[in-house]
Enzyme design. Structure first.
Site, PDB file in Angstrom:
ATOM      1  N   HIS A  34       0.396  -4.034   1.300  1.00 28.32           N
ATOM      2  CA  HIS A  34      -0.472  -3.051   0.629  1.00 28.32           C
ATOM      3  C   HIS A  34      -0.807  -1.921   1.590  1.00 28.32           C
ATOM      4  O   HIS A  34      -1.939  -1.793   2.056  1.00 28.32           O
ATOM      5  CB  HIS A  34      -1.766  -3.721   0.144  1.00 28.32           C
ATOM      6  CG  HIS A  34      -1.610  -4.537  -1.085  1.00 28.32           C
ATOM      7  ND1 HIS A  34      -1.535  -3.992  -2.347  1.00 28.32           N
ATOM      8  CD2 HIS A  34      -1.514  -5.883  -1.247  1.00 28.32           C
ATOM      9  CE1 HIS A  34      -1.406  -4.954  -3.246  1.00 28.32           C
ATOM     10  NE2 HIS A  34      -1.379  -6.115  -2.610  1.00 28.32           N
ATOM     11  N   CYS A  94       3.725  -5.132  -4.167  1.00 20.59           N
ATOM     12  CA  CYS A  94       3.222  -6.513  -4.223  1.00 20.59           C
ATOM     13  C   CYS A  94       3.739  -7.251  -5.466  1.00 20.59           C
ATOM     14  O   CYS A  94       4.942  -7.447  -5.589  1.00 20.59           O
ATOM     15  CB  CYS A  94       1.698  -6.532  -4.117  1.00 20.59           C
ATOM     16  SG  CYS A  94       1.054  -8.159  -3.621  1.00 20.59           S
ATOM     17  N   GLU A 148      -1.435   0.941   0.873  1.00 19.78           N
ATOM     18  CA  GLU A 148      -2.440   1.833   0.281  1.00 19.78           C
ATOM     19  C   GLU A 148      -3.872   1.360   0.526  1.00 19.78           C
ATOM     20  O   GLU A 148      -4.829   2.126   0.291  1.00 19.78           O
ATOM     21  CB  GLU A 148      -2.199   1.963  -1.235  1.00 19.78           C
ATOM     22  CG  GLU A 148      -2.702   0.813  -2.088  1.00 19.78           C
ATOM     23  CD  GLU A 148      -1.774  -0.406  -2.109  1.00 19.78           C
ATOM     24  OE1 GLU A 148      -2.075  -1.362  -2.859  1.00 19.78           O
ATOM     25  OE2 GLU A 148      -0.755  -0.402  -1.373  1.00 19.78           O
TER      26      GLU A 148
END
Length: 306
Positions: free
Chosen positions: A234, A141, A236
């Site tokens: 993202h 990001c 994660e």
């Protein structure tokens, strides 16, 4: 094989409850293997949440992974000083080390100019250091935007509204080692106010766009050496991360839009869909196996700089 972390790190208990194989440092030192050495520069405000998310993904392979958590000089407001002292190292403490892999997270500073971020010079030092002391690096990001600005001079641009939601992406290079086993499409969350434009990336001959979304734009970029990766989404994130961000912004009176393609029937009272889990685990497994383990030298002193 396990992921090696301190047994009193909050993530340890969480991952054990999920039946993820973790091993404390005192047991790992007695095992006669060469673990992969991975460093995480965690720039997110809630360190514990982010470190747990990343460790969950890094643990999902047969490889033994040894982790160093690294902080900048910026003092976090949402993580205790005791946690930082106990589990994190400063860059000065690790800059003589060499690592098989490095992850640099995002940070909630994307609406600031890069040079106005209080740890920008320190981060630039880490970017430069990674070229000679790390075999492969993932930037996430804002970390990806910052790295592309530092390495290639690319600028970020503000979006008309915050990009928040889970978006369908197209795989553009299924032969790339990072995307082995991927189908034509996959999902990934995005949460950001700025972007690096596709046309600017395409002007850099050393870069290849691996995946993009019609709605969210470019998601995944690789350099041609397959050693530097730039990820704007993202992967994660947990199931509820976007929901918690949405609730947080509501409480702040920011009138946020609901994350797109996230709540079933766009109903925020329903449990969010978690449709990026498989692709997230596959990508990180590919990175550890195909881009790190099978490429990095056994003796890290023989690591060749970029």
């Amino acid at each position: 094989m396990p992921i090696q972390i301190p047994d009193n790190l909050p993530a340890f208990a969480t991952l054990e409850e999920e039946n993820i194989f973790v091993i404390p440092n005192d047991r790992a030192i007695h095992q006669d293997i060469r673990a992969l050495s991975i460093a995480i520069v965690n720039l997110m405000p809630d360190k514990i949440v982010t470190e747990t998310q990343l460790l969950r993904l890094l643990s999902n392979t047969p490889l033994h992974v040894d982790i160093d958590l690294i902080q900048t000089s910026h003092v976090p407001k949402n993580t205790s000083h005791e946690h930082m002292l106990k589990f994190y190292k400063s860059f000065d403490e690790v800059k003589e080390n060499r690592y098989d892999g490095l992850i640099i997270t995002g940070a909630p500073v994307e609406q600031m100019e890069f040079e106005d971020v209080d740890y920008w010079e320190e981060l630039c030092e880490i970017f430069e250091w990674s070229k000679s002391h790390v075999y492969s690096t993932i930037h996430i990001c804002w970390g990806a935007q910052a790295a592309l600005h530092y390495h290639y001079g690319l600028d970020k641009y503000p979006l008309e509204r915050k990009l928040s939601g889970v978006y369908l992406h197209k795989t553009l290079d299924s032969n790339h080692p990072l995307l082995k086993g991927f189908g034509d499409t996959f999902f990934c969350p995005h949460s950001r106010h700025t972007e690096i434009r596709r046309e600017d990336i395409c002007k850099v001959e050393e870069l290849e766009i691996l995946a993009q979304s019609d709605e969210a734009g470019v998601h995944l970029v690789s350099d041609l050496s397959h050693r530097q990766f730039f990820m704007f989404g993202h992967w994660e994130y947990d199931r509820e991360t976007l929901e918690l961000e949405y609730i947080r912004d509501l409480k702040r009176g920011l009138s946020p839009e609901k994350p797109q393609h996230y709540f079933p029937d766009d109903d925020a009272s329903c449990s969010p869909q978690f449709n990026w889990c498989c692709s997230a685990n596959l990508m990180y497994a590919n990175w550890l196996n195909h881009c790190v383990y099978q490429k990095t030298p056994y003796d890290l002193n023989e690591l060749e700089p970029l």
